[in-house]
Design a protein around this motif. Structure first.
Motif, PDB file in Angstrom:
ATOM      1  N   GLN A  52      -3.036 -15.134   6.548  1.00 30.88           N
ATOM      2  CA  GLN A  52      -3.722 -15.861   5.481  1.00 30.88           C
ATOM      3  C   GLN A  52      -2.935 -15.867   4.176  1.00 30.88           C
ATOM      4  O   GLN A  52      -3.237 -16.650   3.277  1.00 30.88           O
ATOM      5  N   ARG A  70       0.829  -1.200   0.000  1.00 34.53           N
ATOM      6  CA  ARG A  70       0.000   0.000   0.000  1.00 34.53           C
ATOM      7  C   ARG A  70       0.864   1.252   0.000  1.00 34.53           C
ATOM      8  O   ARG A  70       1.820   1.373   0.744  1.00 34.53           O
ATOM      9  N   ASP A 124       4.594  -9.230  12.063  1.00 37.23           N
ATOM     10  CA  ASP A 124       5.566  -8.175  11.783  1.00 37.23           C
ATOM     11  C   ASP A 124       6.843  -8.852  11.329  1.00 37.23           C
ATOM     12  O   ASP A 124       7.277  -9.837  11.931  1.00 37.23           O
ATOM     13  N   GLY A 161      -3.835  -7.718  16.304  1.00 35.91           N
ATOM     14  CA  GLY A 161      -4.313  -6.647  15.435  1.00 35.91           C
ATOM     15  C   GLY A 161      -4.688  -7.138  14.061  1.00 35.91           C
ATOM     16  O   GLY A 161      -4.769  -8.341  13.798  1.00 35.91           O
ATOM     17  N   ASP A 162      -4.922  -6.186  13.156  1.00 38.77           N
ATOM     18  CA  ASP A 162      -5.355  -6.492  11.786  1.00 38.77           C
ATOM     19  C   ASP A 162      -4.302  -7.302  11.031  1.00 38.77           C
ATOM     20  O   ASP A 162      -4.607  -8.306  10.397  1.00 38.77           O
ATOM     21  N   HIS A 163      -3.053  -6.866  11.063  1.00 36.85           N
ATOM     22  CA  HIS A 163      -1.952  -7.603  10.447  1.00 36.85           C
ATOM     23  C   HIS A 163      -1.252  -8.344  11.571  1.00 36.85           C
ATOM     24  O   HIS A 163      -0.674  -7.721  12.445  1.00 36.85           O
ATOM     25  N   ASP A 164      -1.306  -9.667  11.543  1.00 38.37           N
ATOM     26  CA  ASP A 164      -0.831 -10.416  12.699  1.00 38.37           C
ATOM     27  C   ASP A 164       0.625 -10.855  12.652  1.00 38.37           C
ATOM     28  O   ASP A 164       1.085 -11.525  13.545  1.00 38.37           O
ATOM     29  N   LYS A 221      -0.601 -10.380   6.807  1.00 35.36           N
ATOM     30  CA  LYS A 221      -1.694 -11.167   7.350  1.00 35.36           C
ATOM     31  C   LYS A 221      -1.322 -12.640   7.214  1.00 35.36           C
ATOM     32  O   LYS A 221      -0.755 -13.059   6.203  1.00 35.36           O
TER      33      LYS A 221
END
Length: 66
Positions: A59, A20, A45, A40-43, A57
């Protein structure tokens, strides 16, 4: 993919991911080492080679088994 991820694991990206705010893309098959799990949203780092520090993420990754 069904494997439980832990801090320090090595994962592989399973889908091309557009970063992004940039024109860069993380390609399928990119290996990411030493991940850190966070809430959080993005799991995840991690530092992606050639792209720096990003959040992923779970997934979109697959655990590399030895």
């Amino acid at each position: 993919v069904g494997n439980v991820l832990e801090d320090g694991d090595t994962v592989t990206v399973i889908k091309d991911l557009k970063l992004r705010g940039t024109s860069q893309v993380v390609k399928v098959g990119t290996k990411v080492t030493n991940i850190r799990l966070v809430p959080g949203d993005h799991d995840i780092d991690c530092k992606v080679p050639g792209h720096g520090q990003i959040g992923l993420k779970s997934q979109f990754v697959k655990k590399v088994t030895k």
